[in-house]
Design an enzyme around this catalytic site. Structure first.
Site, PDB file in Angstrom:
ATOM      1  N   ARG A 180      31.879  43.851  30.198  1.00 53.52           N
ATOM      2  CA  ARG A 180      31.511  42.486  29.808  1.00 53.52           C
ATOM      3  C   ARG A 180      30.090  42.144  30.228  1.00 53.52           C
ATOM      4  O   ARG A 180      29.351  41.474  29.511  1.00 53.52           O
ATOM      5  CB  ARG A 180      32.493  41.492  30.434  1.00 53.52           C
ATOM      6  CG  ARG A 180      33.908  41.655  29.974  1.00 53.52           C
ATOM      7  CD  ARG A 180      34.848  40.913  30.891  1.00 53.52           C
ATOM      8  NE  ARG A 180      34.599  41.260  32.286  1.00 53.52           N
ATOM      9  CZ  ARG A 180      35.210  40.724  33.329  1.00 53.52           C
ATOM     10  NH1 ARG A 180      36.118  39.794  33.135  1.00 53.52           N
ATOM     11  NH2 ARG A 180      34.915  41.097  34.552  1.00 53.52           N
ATOM     12  N   LYS A 206      42.811  55.686  38.819  1.00 51.97           N
ATOM     13  CA  LYS A 206      44.017  55.387  39.566  1.00 51.97           C
ATOM     14  C   LYS A 206      43.982  53.927  40.037  1.00 51.97           C
ATOM     15  O   LYS A 206      42.886  53.405  40.207  1.00 51.97           O
ATOM     16  CB  LYS A 206      44.233  56.334  40.751  1.00 51.97           C
ATOM     17  CG  LYS A 206      43.021  56.559  41.654  1.00 51.97           C
ATOM     18  CD  LYS A 206      42.415  55.463  42.465  1.00 51.97           C
ATOM     19  CE  LYS A 206      43.257  54.637  43.365  1.00 51.97           C
ATOM     20  NZ  LYS A 206      42.407  53.755  44.243  1.00 51.97           N
TER      21      LYS A 206
HETATM   22  P1  NAP Z   1      34.947  47.066  40.234  1.00 53.43           P
HETATM   23  O1  NAP Z   1      33.715  47.391  41.013  1.00 53.43           O
HETATM   24  O2  NAP Z   1      35.498  45.692  40.305  1.00 53.43           O
HETATM   25  O3  NAP Z   1      34.636  47.488  38.726  1.00 53.43           O
HETATM   26  C1  NAP Z   1      35.494  47.239  37.640  1.00 53.43           C
HETATM   27  C2  NAP Z   1      34.673  46.664  36.501  1.00 53.43           C
HETATM   28  O4  NAP Z   1      35.563  46.351  35.423  1.00 53.43           O
HETATM   29  C3  NAP Z   1      33.986  45.359  36.871  1.00 53.43           C
HETATM   30  O5  NAP Z   1      32.701  45.577  37.406  1.00 53.43           O
HETATM   31  C4  NAP Z   1      33.940  44.599  35.557  1.00 53.43           C
HETATM   32  O6  NAP Z   1      32.727  44.895  34.837  1.00 53.43           O
HETATM   33  C5  NAP Z   1      35.127  45.143  34.778  1.00 53.43           C
HETATM   34  N1  NAP Z   1      36.216  44.150  34.806  1.00 53.43           N
HETATM   35  C6  NAP Z   1      36.661  43.462  35.880  1.00 53.43           C
HETATM   36  N2  NAP Z   1      37.655  42.633  35.540  1.00 53.43           N
HETATM   37  C7  NAP Z   1      37.829  42.785  34.211  1.00 53.43           C
HETATM   38  C8  NAP Z   1      38.704  42.183  33.263  1.00 53.43           C
HETATM   39  N3  NAP Z   1      39.566  41.240  33.629  1.00 53.43           N
HETATM   40  N4  NAP Z   1      38.621  42.591  31.989  1.00 53.43           N
HETATM   41  C9  NAP Z   1      37.743  43.532  31.607  1.00 53.43           C
HETATM   42  N5  NAP Z   1      36.880  44.119  32.473  1.00 53.43           N
HETATM   43  C10 NAP Z   1      36.929  43.759  33.751  1.00 53.43           C
HETATM   44  O7  NAP Z   1      36.137  48.039  40.649  1.00 53.43           O
HETATM   45  P2  NAP Z   1      36.037  49.588  41.063  1.00 53.43           P
HETATM   46  O8  NAP Z   1      35.921  49.706  42.538  1.00 53.43           O
HETATM   47  O9  NAP Z   1      35.048  50.271  40.224  1.00 53.43           O
HETATM   48  O10 NAP Z   1      37.533  50.031  40.718  1.00 53.43           O
HETATM   49  C11 NAP Z   1      37.980  50.188  39.387  1.00 53.43           C
HETATM   50  C12 NAP Z   1      39.174  51.130  39.444  1.00 53.43           C
HETATM   51  O11 NAP Z   1      38.722  52.374  39.987  1.00 53.43           O
HETATM   52  C13 NAP Z   1      40.291  50.638  40.363  1.00 53.43           C
HETATM   53  O12 NAP Z   1      41.546  50.898  39.804  1.00 53.43           O
HETATM   54  C14 NAP Z   1      40.116  51.458  41.634  1.00 53.43           C
HETATM   55  O13 NAP Z   1      41.345  51.726  42.291  1.00 53.43           O
HETATM   56  C15 NAP Z   1      39.535  52.745  41.084  1.00 53.43           C
HETATM   57  N6  NAP Z   1      38.747  53.469  42.087  1.00 53.43           N
HETATM   58  C16 NAP Z   1      37.801  52.809  42.849  1.00 53.43           C
HETATM   59  C17 NAP Z   1      37.123  53.498  43.842  1.00 53.43           C
HETATM   60  C18 NAP Z   1      36.059  52.844  44.701  1.00 53.43           C
HETATM   61  O14 NAP Z   1      35.558  53.492  45.639  1.00 53.43           O
HETATM   62  N7  NAP Z   1      35.648  51.612  44.445  1.00 53.43           N
HETATM   63  C19 NAP Z   1      37.401  54.838  44.073  1.00 53.43           C
HETATM   64  C20 NAP Z   1      38.322  55.483  43.249  1.00 53.43           C
HETATM   65  C21 NAP Z   1      38.989  54.783  42.271  1.00 53.43           C
HETATM   66  P3  NAP Z   1      32.141  43.759  33.831  1.00 53.43           P
HETATM   67  O15 NAP Z   1      32.024  42.496  34.618  1.00 53.43           O
HETATM   68  O16 NAP Z   1      30.833  44.316  33.369  1.00 53.43           O
HETATM   69  O17 NAP Z   1      33.165  43.642  32.740  1.00 53.43           O
END
Ligand code: NAP
Length: 308
Positions: A37, A90
């Site tokens: 987004r 995951k």
């Molecule tokens: P994050 O930083 O919050 O990133 C997710 C992105 O998805 C957001 O930046 C946002 O980008 C988009 N988003 C958020 N809410 C949304 C919604 N309601 N509808 C559509 N798009 C949405 O989270 P993350 O840490 O990357 O984690 C994402 C997944 O990866 C999770 O399931 C987590 O368990 C997994 N993961 C994370 C890590 C880690 O170290 N962080 C490690 C391994 C796996 P926009 O605002 O541009 O849409």
């Protein structure tokens, strides 16, 4: 063979930290677009939603869904309906049953649904599994404690229903344990600590076992400051095995057996390219079932509110 053209959907922390570099380093994979987004990458086609990507974007073969779990099921269904292969970060869903129709869609369409467990690709996990296969296991202790403010800053979704709270990292430990132990394990009791202002737990203590009564304990805590722990300790008839640093290092009675650089995400994309070549799916729900059972069985306590 032409490259698998992949679009990343949900360009947040993990997409930036791992997926972009891993795709670039994977033979047979190309990053073709981003759908997010707000976030984008310079010089790559960008779309706000997966629908817009599929309608107006460049040709792609696959999507890698890096959005929070609460929105991934609908995105996966949209992508599979459009004939794309799907890689899921995951946890693969916010519930267990929601995966069934996705698996069926992928099978019917001859497309790949890949539910990833990145921690299983940590370098010491397979050596640990092989070492344990010929030992008698006496007990297992999991300690997965990290500072949520360091690793998940501003991620409000993690505290919402379906966000899993401390099980977001904890499920990584469960993904390793369900890979390295030779028997199937299940939860017998759980204690879950919910901050007064949150819908997901900040800490959890679990007891698990297997058909032979193997004692397994797991302590998950998001309130850890100072040294962080991502450790699994296994007592056996031939010594104590420790798998530390999230599966990166293995030692037996303190002697290092395996220690290699992290290539988890490269290995995930290598596997995705292979799976997509034959349209085969890989969806193991064992770690998610343990989390679901912890919520079913869990005794709840309310603890002080969490303020990010
Ligand atoms: P994050 O930083 O919050 O990133 C997710 C992105 O998805 C957001 O930046 C946002 O980008 C988009 N988003 C958020 N809410 C949304 C919604 N309601 N509808 C559509 N798009 C949405 O989270 P993350 O840490 O990357 O984690 C994402 C997944 O990866 C999770 O399931 C987590 O368990 C997994 N993961 C994370 C890590 C880690 O170290 N962080 C490690 C391994 C796996 P926009 O605002 O541009 O849409």
């Amino acid at each position: 063979m032409t490259d698998l053209r992949i679009a990343i959907v949900g360009f947040g922390k993990i997409a930036r930290d791992q997926h972009v570099g891993a795709i670039a380093a994977t033979q047979g994979a190309t990053l073709a677009a981003v759908a997010s987004r707000n976030a984008s990458l310079p010089e790559l086609p960008h779309f706000a939603t997966i629908e817009e990507l599929l309608e107006k974007g460049p040709p792609i073969d696959a999507v890698s869904l890096c959005t929070p779990p609460q929105v991934r099921r609908a995105q996966a269904a949209t992508a599979l309906a459009a004939g794309k292969h799907v890689m899921l970060e995951k946890p693969p869903g916010t519930g267990v049953a929601e995966l069934d129709p996705l698996i069926a869609m992928a099978t019917d369409a001859g497309r790949t649904l890949f539910a990833t467990w990145h921690s299983r690709y940590a370098p010491a996990v397979e050596p640990a599994r092989e070492w344990l296969a010929s030992r008698r296991i006496k007990s297992v202790r999991i300690s997965w404690k990290e500072d949520v403010r360091v690793w998940h800053p501003g991620q409000a979704w993690i505290w919402e229903p379906g966000g899993l709270g401390v099980f977001d990292p904890g499920i990584n430990a469960l993904s390793i344990v369900t890979r390295i132990l030779p028997s199937q394990v299940f939860v017998t009791s759980a204690e879950l600590a919910f901050p007064a202002n949150c819908q997901a737990p900040i800490a959890a203590n679990l007891n698990l076992t297997d058909i032979n009564g193997l004692p397994i304990t797991a302590e998950f805590d998001f309130r850890q400051t100072g040294p962080q722990s991502w450790d699994i300790l296994v007592e056996t008839d031939q010594g104590r095995m420790t798998l530390s640093d999230g599966g990166r290092r293995m030692a037996v009675d303190g002697k290092a057996i395996a220690d290699a650089p992290d290539q988890e995400y490269r290995r995930l994309y290598q596997r995705f390219v292979k799976l997509a070549a034959s349209g085969t799916s890989d969806v193991d729900l064992a770690p998610l079932r343990l989390v679901a059972d912890s919520f079913l069985l869990g005794k709840r306590t309310i603890v002080e509110p969490f303020v990010d």
